[in-house]
Scaffold this active site. Structure first.
Site, mmCIF file in Angstrom:
data_model
loop_
_atom_site.group_PDB
_atom_site.id
_atom_site.type_symbol
_atom_site.label_atom_id
_atom_site.label_comp_id
_atom_site.label_asym_id
_atom_site.label_seq_id
_atom_site.Cartn_x
_atom_site.Cartn_y
_atom_site.Cartn_z
ATOM 1 N N GLY A 30 0.813 -1.208 0.000
ATOM 2 C CA GLY A 30 0.000 0.000 0.000
ATOM 3 C C GLY A 30 0.848 1.261 0.000
ATOM 4 C CB SER A 31 -0.131 4.780 -0.627
ATOM 5 O OG SER A 31 -1.128 4.872 0.376
ATOM 6 C CB THR A 32 1.060 4.088 4.582
ATOM 7 O OG1 THR A 32 -0.176 4.774 4.326
ATOM 8 C CG2 THR A 32 1.730 4.734 5.780
ATOM 9 C CG ASP A 85 -7.931 -0.518 3.413
ATOM 10 O OD1 ASP A 85 -7.321 0.301 2.702
ATOM 11 O OD2 ASP A 85 -7.878 -1.748 3.212
ATOM 12 C CE LYS A 95 -3.258 -5.423 6.653
ATOM 13 N NZ LYS A 95 -2.780 -4.307 5.807
ATOM 14 N N GLY A 96 -7.108 -4.877 2.953
ATOM 15 C CA GLY A 96 -7.424 -5.567 1.715
ATOM 16 C C GLY A 96 -7.966 -4.687 0.609
ATOM 17 N N GLY A 98 -6.231 -3.127 -1.295
ATOM 18 C CA GLY A 98 -5.348 -3.444 -2.410
ATOM 19 C C GLY A 98 -5.391 -4.905 -2.823
ATOM 20 C CD GLU A 104 -1.935 -6.618 3.070
ATOM 21 O OE1 GLU A 104 -1.522 -5.762 2.272
ATOM 22 O OE2 GLU A 104 -3.074 -6.568 3.589
#
Length: 223
Positions: A30-32, A85, A95-96, A98, A104
């Site tokens: 993810g982006s972070t 998320d 989460k998920g 992405g 994960e």
């Protein structure tokens, strides 16, 4: 006022402090997390290797000379660093977004400590505003959708998307996730479900939140 990306970077850079040297670690996606990989690569910290949960993370790790290892080749991981998320005050997460939540969750379960990194917009009192991703066998998509509908959710197939493992994702809207652990287990008991994006059994041990005042380190139960 800081942008969301600036808040993500604050959390990502703080997380490097929690990475022990000369150990194996897990890295999410993810982006972070992309910002964390960059910060780790530039930090000079030496680790034995990292287990990656996505192709994008692997590519970034290679750019910053972070050695990649397979989970099958290590006995365990000192820490796992990943985003969310949504994350609640017990550090349970959705989460998920992405689509990598199966990988994960596997890597999180192999780690001694789960460090969640996020900007403050992801910190919520109750999970469920973000649609819950459920990875399903393609042939069981309709069966699973009917079960999720009966649970009060609004299932929607993620169009033109296939997971790393060749499966499909149903995004479930409007679920009231008052008991994350119970719902995580209930959904996973549906035949045809590979894994869902509630991380309650694998909740984070530490949340690093990027805020206007800087990085805030939160333990479960803190507000």
């Amino acid at each position: 006022m800081a942008t969301q990306d600036e808040l993500k970077r604050i959390a990502a850079e703080k997380a490097v402090e929690f990475v022990p040297e000369n150990e194996y670690i897990g890295i999410g996606s993810g982006s972070t997390v992309n910002m964390f990989i960059e910060a780790l690569g530039k930090s000079g910290k030496k680790i034995k290797g990292a287990v990656s949960t996505s192709k994008k993370s692997s590519e970034l790790m290679a750019q910053y000379d972070i050695p990649e290892v397979s989970l099958n080749d290590v006995m365990g991981l000192a820490v796992y660093v990943d985003g969310a998320d949504e994350v609640n005050h017990m550090l349970q997460m959705i989460k998920g977004g992405g689509g990598a939540h199966l990988n994960e969750k596997v890597v999180a379960s192999a780690s001694d400590k789960f460090i969640c990194i996020a900007d403050e917009s992801k910190y919520v009192s109750r999970l469920g505003k973000f649609p819950l991703p459920v990875e399903v066998l393609p042939g069981a998509r309709s069966l699973v959708s009917r079960k999720l509908l009966a649970m009060g959710g609004q299932p929607e197939l993620r169009l033109n998307y296939t997971t790393f493992h060749g499966n499909q994702i149903i995004d479930v809207y409007d679920l009231h996730i008052d008991r994350p652990l119970t719902m995580e287990d209930e959904i996973n008991r549906i035949t045809g479900v590979l894994e869902n994006g509630i991380f309650a059994r694998n909740a984070a041990d530490v949340l690093i939140l990027g805020t206007e005042q800087g990085a805030k380190v939160i333990k479960p139960g803190q507000n």
